[in-house]
Scaffold this active site. Structure first.
Site, PDB file in Angstrom:
ATOM      1  NE  ARG A 227      -3.582   2.022   2.949  1.00 58.39           N
ATOM      2  CZ  ARG A 227      -4.788   2.433   2.531  1.00 58.39           C
ATOM      3  NH1 ARG A 227      -5.449   1.720   1.645  1.00 58.39           N
ATOM      4  NH2 ARG A 227      -5.339   3.526   3.015  1.00 58.39           N
TER       5      ARG A 227
ATOM      6  CB  ILE B 238      -5.990   5.634  -1.441  1.00 57.08           C
ATOM      7  CG1 ILE B 238      -5.778   4.147  -1.216  1.00 57.08           C
ATOM      8  CG2 ILE B 238      -5.118   6.355  -0.484  1.00 57.08           C
ATOM      9  CD1 ILE B 238      -4.312   3.730  -1.457  1.00 57.08           C
ATOM     10  CB  SER B 239     -11.036   3.410   0.634  1.00 58.35           C
ATOM     11  OG  SER B 239     -11.871   3.931  -0.355  1.00 58.35           O
ATOM     12  CD  GLN B 240     -11.363   3.127   7.718  1.00 57.64           C
ATOM     13  OE1 GLN B 240     -12.368   3.629   7.216  1.00 57.64           O
ATOM     14  NE2 GLN B 240     -11.335   2.694   8.949  1.00 57.64           N
TER      15      GLN B 240
ATOM     16  CG  PHE C  51     -16.654   6.043  -1.130  1.00 50.39           C
ATOM     17  CD1 PHE C  51     -15.594   5.453  -1.794  1.00 50.39           C
ATOM     18  CD2 PHE C  51     -17.268   5.329  -0.111  1.00 50.39           C
ATOM     19  CE1 PHE C  51     -15.145   4.192  -1.450  1.00 50.39           C
ATOM     20  CE2 PHE C  51     -16.830   4.063   0.246  1.00 50.39           C
ATOM     21  CZ  PHE C  51     -15.760   3.491  -0.440  1.00 50.39           C
TER      22      PHE C  51
END
Ligand code: SAH
Length: 241
Positions: free
Chosen positions: A63, A89-91, A233
């Protein structure tokens, strides 16, 4: 000093510097691998992520390589991160949850809407046969295509365009994952999943509202949908707004 001697000393110096830079990089990778392990343990397993394929993929994908150098140290923390063009970028937990909701076995063809950094695409590519990913910003698409190619992924195809319309050419898909939020489920996406067993995981809601992460399934041509959790989001742009 004689010329050959100076030359030999320079060669030795360059060699030592290269080795030490390599060692430093290996040490850094080791630290990130440890952080990845504790992310899987403390943020995913400790919650409700139980799919071993998802856990393994999250353990594998680096990541930290999907974010800018200056925020690399935060790459494995329990929150979303900026990736440029005002996008995020999502959790890690949300990436894992959405992937788990797709109920993947390994031989699927999956469409992602919102390539962004390419991290979610890499997680999917670790699990399934083919990944198709659409991004509206050309700069983000090109950057993630280069990174994912450099990382050795060969089962991802990239497209620049409005993901509201899906990617008709390769439909039908076993599953579609949407990583930006439209205010309604785009009808083209409903058309592009398989009639029997096709599924979509998508956040739906207005910009100022709490969005709902939805799971939609098609069986015998019939659509069933259910809300999973409240999420936040970035909005889907293009046709949708
Ligand atoms: N999946 C990404 C997270 C992306 S954030 C990752 O793992 O990094 C959401 C992304 O959706 C942004 O990159 C944004 O540019 C993109 N996006 C927004 N509207 C879109 C649209 N209509 N079609 C395709 N991509 C869109």
């Amino acid at each position: 000093m004689r010329k050959p001697l100076v030359f030999i000393l320079i060669v030795i110096l360059v060699f030592c510097l290269t080795i030490s830079a390599q060692e430093q990089e290996e040490e850094g990778e080791e630290i990130f691998a440890q952080r990845r392990q504790s992310m899987v343990l403390n943020q995913l397993k400790s919650r409700d992520i139980v799919d071993s394929k998802v856990l393994q993929a999250m353990l594998t994908v680096p990541r930290h390589k999907f974010v800018d150098e200056h925020i690399r140290e935060s790459a494995y923390n329990d929150y979303p991160l900026a990736i440029g063009e005002g996008q995020t970028i999502s959790q890690p937990y949300i990436v894992a949850l959405m992937t788990q909701l797709l109920e993947l076995k390994g031989n699927e063809k999956v469409l992602e809407v919102g390539t962004g950094s390419g991290y979610q695409a890499a997680v999917l590519a670790e699990i399934v046969k083919e990944v198709y990913t659409v991004e509206i910003y050309e700069s983000l698409s090109k950057k993630s295509e280069k990174l994912l190619t450099d990382l050795g992924y060969r089962n991802i195809k990239f497209k620049v365009g409005d993901g509201y319309y899906g990617w008709e050419e390769y439909a039908p898909y076993d599953a579609i994952i949407v990583t930006c939020a439209p205010d309604h489920v785009p009808p083209p996406l409903l058309q592009q999943i398989k009639e029997d067993g096709g599924r979509i995981v998508i956040p739906v809601g207005g910009i100022w509202m709490v969005q709902t992460l939805m799971k939609i399934e098609k069986a015998g041509g019939q659509i069933k949908s259910k809300g999973i959790i409240g999420v936040r989001f970035v909005p889907m742009i293009g046709h949708n707004r």
